[in-house]
Enzyme design. Structure first.
Site, PDB file in Angstrom:
ATOM      1  N   ARG A 199      -1.081  -4.992  -6.540  1.00  0.00           N
ATOM      2  CA  ARG A 199      -0.602  -6.303  -6.536  1.00  0.00           C
ATOM      3  C   ARG A 199       0.328  -6.472  -7.099  1.00  0.00           C
ATOM      4  O   ARG A 199       0.494  -5.864  -8.117  1.00  0.00           O
ATOM      5  CB  ARG A 199      -1.735  -7.278  -6.906  1.00  0.00           C
ATOM      6  CG  ARG A 199      -3.010  -7.154  -6.184  1.00  0.00           C
ATOM      7  CD  ARG A 199      -4.050  -8.182  -6.702  1.00  0.00           C
ATOM      8  NE  ARG A 199      -5.598  -7.797  -6.411  1.00  0.00           N
ATOM      9  CZ  ARG A 199      -6.349  -7.423  -7.315  1.00  0.00           C
ATOM     10  NH1 ARG A 199      -6.271  -6.967  -8.453  1.00  0.00           N
ATOM     11  NH2 ARG A 199      -7.729  -7.155  -6.699  1.00  0.00           N
ATOM     12  N   HIS A 208       0.874  -1.130   0.014  1.00  0.00           N
ATOM     13  CA  HIS A 208       0.071   0.084   0.068  1.00  0.00           C
ATOM     14  C   HIS A 208       0.859   1.221  -0.045  1.00  0.00           C
ATOM     15  O   HIS A 208       1.914   1.217   0.540  1.00  0.00           O
ATOM     16  CB  HIS A 208      -0.913  -0.040   1.159  1.00  0.00           C
ATOM     17  CG  HIS A 208      -1.776  -1.281   1.368  1.00  0.00           C
ATOM     18  ND1 HIS A 208      -2.585  -1.714   0.419  1.00  0.00           N
ATOM     19  CD2 HIS A 208      -1.723  -2.170   2.467  1.00  0.00           C
ATOM     20  CE1 HIS A 208      -3.033  -2.697   1.011  1.00  0.00           C
ATOM     21  NE2 HIS A 208      -2.607  -3.133   2.073  1.00  0.00           N
ATOM     22  N   HIS A 243       3.494  -7.424   1.800  1.00  0.00           N
ATOM     23  CA  HIS A 243       2.956  -8.018   2.842  1.00  0.00           C
ATOM     24  C   HIS A 243       1.829  -8.789   2.103  1.00  0.00           C
ATOM     25  O   HIS A 243       1.566  -8.856   0.791  1.00  0.00           O
ATOM     26  CB  HIS A 243       2.169  -7.512   3.804  1.00  0.00           C
ATOM     27  CG  HIS A 243       1.082  -6.389   3.521  1.00  0.00           C
ATOM     28  ND1 HIS A 243       1.255  -5.236   2.875  1.00  0.00           N
ATOM     29  CD2 HIS A 243      -0.302  -6.753   3.173  1.00  0.00           C
ATOM     30  CE1 HIS A 243       0.259  -4.653   2.436  1.00  0.00           C
ATOM     31  NE2 HIS A 243      -0.815  -5.708   2.448  1.00  0.00           N
ATOM     32  N   GLU A 266      -1.723  -0.270   8.220  1.00  0.00           N
ATOM     33  CA  GLU A 266      -2.868  -1.121   8.932  1.00  0.00           C
ATOM     34  C   GLU A 266      -2.194  -1.998  10.066  1.00  0.00           C
ATOM     35  O   GLU A 266      -0.911  -2.043  10.173  1.00  0.00           O
ATOM     36  CB  GLU A 266      -3.543  -1.883   7.884  1.00  0.00           C
ATOM     37  CG  GLU A 266      -2.558  -2.789   7.305  1.00  0.00           C
ATOM     38  CD  GLU A 266      -3.009  -3.441   6.030  1.00  0.00           C
ATOM     39  OE1 GLU A 266      -3.805  -2.742   5.274  1.00  0.00           O
ATOM     40  OE2 GLU A 266      -2.766  -4.705   5.579  1.00  0.00           O
TER      41      GLU A 266
END
Length: 326
Positions: free
Chosen positions: A191, A97, A171, A114
């Site tokens: 992605r 991200h 991740h 996050e």
């Protein structure tokens, strides 16, 4: 104001499953990968499911009640957090991200940092948090070959573990887990590799945003004992704080006029008791505590995550004082 619950927003995903049925009875058909439980985003906005505001969206509620809901220190322009449950029956893509600067400039929305709380871990449960012994050049070569395993920091995980995933960290959520995820209110994901499942990749953007210096690992937390409960401070950053309460009897708390809280039950069940009533809370549920709720108690035998946008200096002082007096 009163504690607010919202209807679950479910998303069918190619890697999803039915494991949320362990503690939910309202799943629609399909492979359910995500449940957005506290959300105010163009891709999904929660609808209040209890009390006088039942049927109103979180967006409408904020427009009507403003600081009474979010607090005086939280911008009314964009709700800052998104809380979801993720059920990975199969592994998710290798992804990254962006940070806020890149996110706003390229996508028109914030970046995404996050934190993951492992709500359930089944046989073989694993997560990827960062790369290992990998340069950008080696990573590009791995993309061409579709062979990443030697560079992935893959960790076997257990129920109750916490992982902080900063923007820029490569991740992947592996198969066999249910994750409670607290994140910035963004839906931007790049992605890198998707195991030949035919979905769009975003390699150029990913390579512009990956920070290969970042290292991922389990958050140990700082635990403080109190009569009737323990409190663990897991992470603190500009975007959110995450704390966990393991309650054996009764926890007394008070809302903060400067900010809202989100409570997510991870085990057991209990009640949130406030001046005008009480609200049941069970495993897998999230509740928004408005800034102007006032005093409330959480009663029962349960574990609860508390997430919010912090005043970092204030929380750091609280941690120091707690560790000194405990």
């Amino acid at each position: 104001m009163y504690p607010l619950k919202f209807n679950n927003i479910y998303f069918d995903k190619i890697w999803g499953g039915r494991d949320l049925e362990i503690f939910r009875d309202n799943l629609p058909e399909g492979n359910i990968g995500e449940s957005w439980d506290i959300a105010c985003h163009p891709h999904g906005t929660g609808i209040v499911s209890n009390g006088d505001y039942k049927g109103k969206s979180l967006k409408e509620l904020i427009e009507k009640e403003k600081e009474k809901v979010v607090g005086t220190e939280i911008s009314l322009d964009r709700f800052p957090l998104l809380v979801k449950l993720i059920n990975a029956k199969d592994k998710l893509s290798v992804q990254v991200h962006p940070d806020d600067e890149y996110g706003y400039r390229v996508e028109g929305e914030p970046g995404k940092t996050e934190v993951w709380y492992v709500l359930e871990a089944f046989e073989g449960a694993n997560l990827v948090v960062g790369t290992k012994d990998c340069t950008k050049e080696q990573f590009v070569e791995a993309i061409k070959k579709g062979s990443f395993d030697q560079y992935m920091n893959r960790i076997e995980v257990k129920k109750g573990e916490v992982f902080f995933v900063k923007s820029g960290l490569v991740h992947a959520i592996g198969e066999g887990v249910i994750i409670a995820e607290i994140q910035q209110n963004s839906d931007t994901t790049y992605r890198v590799y998707d195991y030949n499942r035919g979905r769009e990749l975003h390699i150029d953007k990913a390579l512009e945003t990956i920070d290969f210096s970042l290292k991922g690992g389990k958050s140990k937390g700082i635990k403080v004992e109190y009569p009737g409960y323990t409190k663990t401070y897991f992470c603190l950053c500009e975007h959110f704080a995450l704390e966990k309460f393991d309650i054996t009897n009764n926890l007394k708390d008070i809302s903060d006029k400067e900010r809202f809280y989100i409570l997510t039950c991870t085990e057991g069940h209990g009640k949130i008791v406030y001046d005008e009533g009480e609200l049941n809370i069970v495993k897998g549920e999230s509740v928004l505590i408005p800034a102007t709720l006032g005093q409330y108690s959480i009663k029962g035998n349960l574990s609860v995550l508390k997430s919010y946008v912090p005043n970092i200096e204030k929380v750091e002082k609280e941690i120091l004082e707690s560790c000194t007096t405990s």
